[in-house]
Design a protein around this motif. Structure first.
Motif, PDB file in Angstrom:
ATOM      1  N   ASP A  64       0.774  -1.256   0.060  1.00 60.86           N
ATOM      2  CA  ASP A  64       0.169  -0.130   0.027  1.00 60.86           C
ATOM      3  C   ASP A  64       0.810   1.328   0.006  1.00 60.86           C
ATOM      4  O   ASP A  64       0.318   2.267  -0.206  1.00 60.86           O
ATOM      5  N   GLY A  65       2.321   1.128   0.492  1.00 63.36           N
ATOM      6  CA  GLY A  65       2.947   2.408   0.404  1.00 63.36           C
ATOM      7  C   GLY A  65       2.851   3.242   1.305  1.00 63.36           C
ATOM      8  O   GLY A  65       3.499   4.143   1.507  1.00 63.36           O
ATOM      9  N   CYS A 121       1.592   2.268   4.998  1.00 66.06           N
ATOM     10  CA  CYS A 121       1.580   1.573   6.330  1.00 66.06           C
ATOM     11  C   CYS A 121       2.986   1.767   7.048  1.00 66.06           C
ATOM     12  O   CYS A 121       3.855   2.474   6.634  1.00 66.06           O
ATOM     13  N   CYS A 158       5.663  -0.082   5.326  1.00 69.76           N
ATOM     14  CA  CYS A 158       6.154   0.544   4.209  1.00 69.76           C
ATOM     15  C   CYS A 158       6.790   1.904   4.397  1.00 69.76           C
ATOM     16  O   CYS A 158       7.801   1.976   3.670  1.00 69.76           O
ATOM     17  N   CYS A 175       4.401  -5.515   3.821  1.00 73.28           N
ATOM     18  CA  CYS A 175       3.282  -4.649   3.948  1.00 73.28           C
ATOM     19  C   CYS A 175       2.051  -5.645   4.080  1.00 73.28           C
ATOM     20  O   CYS A 175       1.448  -6.540   3.558  1.00 73.28           O
TER      21      CYS A 175
HETATM   22 ZN   LIG Z   1       2.059  -1.092   3.564  1.00 70.28          ZN
END
Ligand SMILES: [Zn+2]
Length: 346
Positions: free
Chosen positions: A89-90, A92, A95, A103
Motif C-alpha cells: 500500500d506504500g 503503512c 512501508c 506490507c
Molecule cells: Zn504497507
C-alpha cells in the motif's frame, strides 16, 4: 478477448470476457507474456482465500501499453512494460520503514485484480502509485521480462540472506526459482554454488543449464554429508531452500557453517509447517535463519537490470512457450516438473 479464469478449485477455464477499460490512474496493456509458476498450480487445485471468482489468473506479466487512463503521466501507447505482482500500500508502518515486502495490506495481481492470462489487462493505479510498472530495457524480450517477477523474489531472498563474495552457497530445489538462485549467487560473487534436488531427472536438467559446482541428488545421497564433504567439513555459508520441504529446511540448518545464513525461501504446506531444529546449532554457530516473502517494486527493477546487463541470463530457463488456449496444459507441465519455466503468449 480470451481469458483464463479461476472459477473454483479444479475449475479453471479458457473463455471470453469483455476487454477491460482503464479507470483513472490505470494503464491498459496488451499482454505479450505471462509466465506460470507453482503458485498457479496451487491456485488451480486449491483456490486461494484472496481470490473471489471468477478471476483472471497470472502474475508474471510483461506487455505493451495500449491505453492510459485519465491522470496518467509518463506512460504512452507502445511502451514495453513489466508489472509487479505484489502491491504494497506504500503508506503503512512497514512501508514507511521501507519494508514493502511485508506490507500487511499487500494485494496481488491475479488475486485481488485480474491478471495476465488474458489478451489485455488493466494495471491498477495502485501499482503505478508504488512505482510498480517498469520499462523493459532495450534488448530484453517480453518473455525474459516476465521472469523478472520471480527473479525479484530471489533477489529479496539473497539480500536478506546477505549472499556475497567468498560464500559457499547451497540451493535446495532445482525448479525455476532454484535455477535463478544459482545464477544470482554467482553474479553476487559466491565462491561456489551447490545445487541439491531430490529428483535425479530434474537435477540433471537444471544442472545442465546453470552448471553448479556440484549437483547433489538428495534422493541418492545424504545432502548434509555431501555438502560437508564438499566443504572440508565446514558447511555452507548460505543455504537457500527453494522447495516446499520441511526436511530440506531441517537439513539446511544441519549443513550450515559457522555464522551461516539459512533462507527458508520456499514456504511449507499450510497444514504441515512445523520443523524440528537443534537450537544449539543456531546458538553456538551463530546462525541466522531468515524468511522471504515476495518482492518489492525496486527488486523488480533490479531484476530487469540484471537480465539486461547479462549478469543473470534467463532466456534459456524458458523451456516452454504456449498460447493462451493451452494454459491448462502449461499448468500440467509445471505440476509434473517437466519444465524449468513455462510462459504463456496470449
Ligand atoms: Zn504497507
Amino acid at each position: 478477448m480470451k481469458v483464463v479464469r479461476f472459477h473454483a478449485p479444479g475449475d479453471v477455464r479458457v473463455g471470453d470476457a469483455p476487454e477491460p477499460s482503464p479507470g483513472p490512474g490505470d494503464v491498459k496493456i496488451r499482454v505479450r507474456n505471462c509466465s506460470t509458476c507453482g503458485t498457479d498450480v496451487k491456485i488451480f487445485r486449491f483456490g486461494h482465500h484472496h481470490i473471489v471468482p471468477p478471476r483472471v489468473m497470472g502474475h508474471e506479466v510483461a506487455g505493451q501499453v495500449v491505453e492510459v487512463g485519465p491522470g496518467v503521466d509518463g506512460w504512452a501507447a507502445g511502451d514495453r512494460v513489466q508489472v509487479i505482482a505484489a502491491i504494497p500500500d506504500g503508506t503503512c508502518a512497514e512501508c514507511r520503514r521501507g519494508r514493502l515486502t511485508v506490507c500487511p495490506n499487500q494485494e496481488s495481481i491475479g488475486y485481488h485484480y485480474d491478471g495476465g492470462f488474458a489478451e489485455y489487462m488493466v494495471v491498477p493505479a495502485k501499482v503505478l502509485a508504488v512505482d510498480g510498472l517498469n520499462r523493459i530495457p532495450d534488448g530484453v524480450s517480453y518473455a525474459e521480462a516476465s521472469v523478472a517477477e520471480p527473479f525479484a523474489c530471489a533477489i529479496n531472498g539473497q539480500n536478506l540472506a546477505r549472499v556475497g563474495p567468498g560464500d559457499d552457497v547451497v540451493v535446495v530445489g532445482s525448479g525455476p526459482i532454484g535455477c535463478l538462485h544459482v545464477r544470482l549467487a554467482r553474479a553476487r560473487g559466491a565462491t561456489r554454488v551447490f545445487l541439491v534436488e531430490l529428483n535425479r531427472e530434474r537435477l540433471d536438467r537444471a544442472a545442465g543449464l546453470v552448471s553448479p559446482d556440484a549437483a547433489i541428488c538428495a534422493g541418492e545421497t545424504d545432502p548434509v554429508d555431501a555438502v560437508l564433504k564438499a566443504t572440508d567439513g565446514r558447511g555452507a555459508d548460505v543455504i537457500i531452500t527453494a522447495a516446499a520441504s520441511g526436511q530440506a529446511q531441517e537439513q539446511a540448518i544441519q549443513m550450515a557453517a559457522r555464522q551461516a545464513r539459512i533462507s527458508l525461501f520456499g514456504g511449507l504446506p499450510k497444514d504441515n509447517p512445523i520443523i524440528s531444529v537443534d537450537s544449539n546449532l543456531v546458538h553456538y554457530r551463530e546462525l541466522t535463519v531468515v524468511g522471504a516473502n515476495g518482492s518489492s517494486p525496486a527488486h523488480n527493477a533490479e531484476a530487469l537490470g540484471l537480465i539486461a546487463s547479462g549478469a543473470v541470463p534467463v532466456d534459456d530457463l524458458i523451456t516452454h512457450r504456449l498460447p493462451l488456449a493451452e494454459t491448462l496444459d502449461a499448468f500440467d507441465i509445471v505440476a509434473r516438473g517437466q519444465a524449468i519455466k513455462v510462459t504463456i503468449e496470449p
